[in-house]
Design an enzyme around this catalytic site. Structure first.
Site, PDB file in Angstrom:
ATOM      1  N   GLU A   1      52.530  41.531  38.487  1.00 45.13           N
ATOM      2  CA  GLU A   1      51.511  40.917  39.752  1.00 45.13           C
ATOM      3  C   GLU A   1      52.686  40.825  40.997  1.00 45.13           C
ATOM      4  O   GLU A   1      52.196  41.144  41.810  1.00 45.13           O
ATOM      5  CB  GLU A   1      51.247  39.673  38.795  1.00 45.13           C
ATOM      6  CG  GLU A   1      50.193  39.683  37.923  1.00 45.13           C
ATOM      7  CD  GLU A   1      49.985  38.563  36.643  1.00 45.13           C
ATOM      8  OE1 GLU A   1      50.626  37.800  37.222  1.00 45.13           O
ATOM      9  OE2 GLU A   1      49.602  38.967  35.658  1.00 45.13           O
TER      10      GLU A   1
ATOM     11  N   GLU B   1      47.623  38.505  29.916  1.00 44.48           N
ATOM     12  CA  GLU B   1      47.525  36.892  30.049  1.00 44.48           C
ATOM     13  C   GLU B   1      46.185  36.350  29.423  1.00 44.48           C
ATOM     14  O   GLU B   1      45.929  35.358  28.763  1.00 44.48           O
ATOM     15  CB  GLU B   1      47.551  36.294  31.502  1.00 44.48           C
ATOM     16  CG  GLU B   1      49.001  36.231  32.245  1.00 44.48           C
ATOM     17  CD  GLU B   1      49.195  37.542  32.965  1.00 44.48           C
ATOM     18  OE1 GLU B   1      49.987  37.590  34.065  1.00 44.48           O
ATOM     19  OE2 GLU B   1      48.448  38.541  32.510  1.00 44.48           O
TER      20      GLU B   1
END
Length: 258
Positions: free
Chosen positions: A119, A139
């Site tokens: 990210e 996630e």
């Protein structure tokens, strides 16, 4: 780095200047370069130090060993009282530092970039990959949420529907697929990885150029980024309060059943 940036984890983050470019190497290969809190703080500090453009023409971030980074150091995060918003903000600050740089910031992705590590790479100006590189965002499957304004950057790069699938499914994206999706700007052989990233910075930021002004124009606005980060922080507070995150982290640390 004494007198320049006082690193909290100098053995875990190597710093070199190569051809007027700062090369920051995640140097924790035995832990797949999992990002401790101190590593994230150091990385943000170095990006701010070199990012002002006084000393270098750009910054490259890469990893040592077979992974770019396994993302957040899960054992550190769960060793005491779990505070996912605080962990997320340390990731976010790396992206804030990169996005505020007056010079290009490029990820030289030498291996797999997992979760928050992938990210933060999305928030950089470019990503050059080795053939062994890839992204995976696990996630959703472990009850966490994304950080680093990935909810803004991933749809911007790969399109909304593809971003939704990647984040919800946790599917791994290899170097070839990532190049096709626009997540990687180039794929080169391992020995050429850092030189390719350095060369890209030289091409983008020649002496006397207005690169800093164009970076401010072409990057998402600070308002857009902070709005995305605020939404992500609210989401992670929700999953922490529900207990989903702690249970998912315990499963992740336990590893595959059997």
């Amino acid at each position: 780095m004494s007198g320049v940036v006082r690193l909290r984890s100098p053995e875990e983050l190597a710093v070199a200047v190569r051809d007027d470019v700062a090369v920051l190497t995640l140097n924790r290969p035995e832990k797949l370069n999992a990002l401790s809190r101190d590593m994230r703080r150091d990385l943000a500090g170095l990006l701010r130090y070199y990012g002002d453009g006084r000393l270098v023409r750009g910054v490259v971030v890469t990893g040592r060993g077979r992974a770019f980074s396994a993302g957040m150091d899960l054992r550190e995060a769960t060793a005491g009282q779990l505070d996912l918003p605080a962990e997320m903000d340390l990731f976010n600050d790396v992206s804030r530092a990169a996005l505020g740089a007056e010079v290009p910031v490029v990820a030289a992705v030498n291996g797999l970039a997992v979760g928050g590590a992938g990210e933060l790479a999305l928030s950089f100006d470019a990503r050059v990959a080795a053939p062994s590189a890839g992204f995976v965002w696990p996630e959703n499957g472990v009850g966490l949420t994304v950080s680093n304004a990935a909810s803004l950057f991933l749809p911007r790069l790969a399109g909304a529907s593809r971003a939704l699938d990647l984040l919800l499914s946790g599917a791994r994206v290899d170097a070839r697929q990532g190049r096709g999706l626009g997540l990687f700007d180039d794929v080169v052989e391992p020995d050429a990885l850092v030189p390719a990233a350095v060369g890209l910075i030289h091409r983008w930021n020649p002496p006397g150029s207005s690169t800093a002004a164009h970076l401010r124009l072409l990057r998402p606005s600070p308002h857009q980024v902070e709005e995305a980060m605020a939404r992500e922080s609210a989401a992670v507070r929700q999953v922490q309060a529900s207990g989903i995150a702690r249970a998912g982290l315990a499963r992740a640390l336990a590893g595959p059943a059997g």
